[in-house]
Write a protein that holds these residues in place. Structure first.
Motif, mmCIF file in Angstrom:
data_model
loop_
_atom_site.group_PDB
_atom_site.id
_atom_site.type_symbol
_atom_site.label_atom_id
_atom_site.label_comp_id
_atom_site.label_asym_id
_atom_site.label_seq_id
_atom_site.Cartn_x
_atom_site.Cartn_y
_atom_site.Cartn_z
ATOM 1 N N PRO A 144 0.755 -1.131 0.068
ATOM 2 C CA PRO A 144 -0.088 0.013 0.020
ATOM 3 C C PRO A 144 0.999 1.180 0.002
ATOM 4 O O PRO A 144 0.518 2.199 -0.593
ATOM 5 C CB PRO A 144 -0.834 -0.311 1.423
ATOM 6 N N GLU A 145 1.981 1.264 0.780
ATOM 7 C CA GLU A 145 2.983 2.489 0.938
ATOM 8 C C GLU A 145 3.365 2.802 -0.490
ATOM 9 O O GLU A 145 3.441 3.903 -1.028
ATOM 10 C CB GLU A 145 3.802 2.180 1.802
ATOM 11 N N ASP B 45 0.356 3.985 -2.935
ATOM 12 C CA ASP B 45 -0.033 5.311 -2.518
ATOM 13 C C ASP B 45 1.022 6.385 -3.125
ATOM 14 O O ASP B 45 0.581 7.480 -3.210
ATOM 15 C CB ASP B 45 -0.386 5.432 -1.209
ATOM 16 N N SER C 15 -5.464 2.125 1.787
ATOM 17 C CA SER C 15 -5.045 2.290 0.592
ATOM 18 C C SER C 15 -6.154 1.536 -0.165
ATOM 19 O O SER C 15 -6.803 0.455 0.324
ATOM 20 C CB SER C 15 -3.628 1.612 0.361
#
Length: 305
Positions: free
Chosen positions: A57-58, A61, A119
């Motif tokens: 997700p990081e 994003d 996310s």
């Protein structure tokens, strides 16, 4: 429309699986099936896609351009995300729809509201896309004639693509803000679990904003709590809001239940034209044919006709 550093594992997987369906189908793409995004969530393909690479997700994003401050959009619209929400513009929203959910890019999508703490590739992640529909003014007096169970039966009778089980949230309407909110629980073909189609409609003086999404039933409660925040995060500018109606404004000629069930619509210069409820659910955006009727008086109070 590639995302830097994010391969299209989702698209490749879906191509290989034989699913070629679109969550946000365009008018030209309607002939292809319309349930890819729904099946993606409800059948667990999203989790499989995450396992094939979109599982960070990081990282995902980091290539999107989230907004938490006020954003100005076309059609006299402003977005000020609530504290629990964030906003993506139309380009990034289409990245999410195409690369994560397997839908078709749709230029009519103005953006997307999403939770700040999830996310789009996280378990339980969701987003509601935004589209403006040039409907004219929807008379609030029609609301008193809307019966939730009657509307539900119409949905069940007219939907052939999915099984409509019931209301996850019956329709509610606030004439002070112009917010119409509802959600249907459905069973999708081949899916083990049920899904929920939430809808938030912000009515304005000349048209409306349609916010739509889909989520697995097991994650519905988290999104349900945000529906009011979603509605209040989008506003028409002064002079274009629902309560700014003036005598002579163009009037939407169909009852408010037609906004939910999408009943047959007729252009006076053309033959009657019908398209199913799933078109509204999956995002055609061709919701009304304008007939040129006008508001007779600004004094449109909420009362039974």
């Amino acid at each position: 429309m590639d995302l830097p550093g994010i391969p299209r594992y989702t698209r490749k997987m879906l191509d290989n699986s034989g699913f070629r369906v679109s969550l946000h189908a365009s008018a030209h793409g309607l002939r292809r099936s319309m349930l890819l995004g729904a099946l993606l969530l409800a059948s667990g393909l999203l989790a499989s896609a995450q396992g094939h690479g979109i599982n960070n997700p990081e990282l995902f994003d980091s290539v999107l351009h989230y907004h938490t401050e006020e954003v100005t959009l076309p059609h006299q619209l402003q977005v000020q995300p609530a504290a629990s929400l964030r906003f993506l513009n139309g380009e990034d929203a289409n990245h999410v729809i195409y690369d994560v959910w397997g839908g078709s890019a749709d230029p009519s999508i103005l953006g997307m509201l999403l939770p700040r703490n999830l996310s789009p590739v996280s378990e339980g992640g969701w987003g509601l896309s935004l589209q403006h529909l040039d409907t004219g003014y929807v008379d609030a007096r029609r609301w008193k004639n809307v019966q939730a169970q009657d509307v539900l039966k119409k949905l069940q009778d007219t939907s052939s693509q999915v099984q409509v089980l019931g209301w996850a949230m019956p329709p509610t309407f606030d004439p002070r803000t112009g917010l119409l909110i509802y959600a249907a629980e459905v069973k999708l073909p081949g899916a083990e679990s049920t899904a929920v189609f939430p809808r938030v409609l912000l009515l304005g003086r000349e048209g409306l904003v349609l916010m739509k999404g889909i989520i697995e039933k097991k994650h519905w409660e988290g999104l349900k709590k945000e529906l009011q925040n979603l509605g209040h995060s989008v506003q028409f500018t002064a002079g274009h809001r629902y309560t700014d109606v003036q005598a002579g404004d163009r009037l939407y000629d169909y009852g408010m239940s037609a906004l939910i069930t999408e009943q047959p619509i007729q252009d006076p210069e053309k033959a009657p034209f019908r398209f199913p409820w799933m078109v509204l659910l999956m995002g055609m955006g061709l919701m009304v044919v304008l007939l040129g009727k006008r508001v007779r008086s600004r004094n449109l109070t909420l009362q039974a006709e």
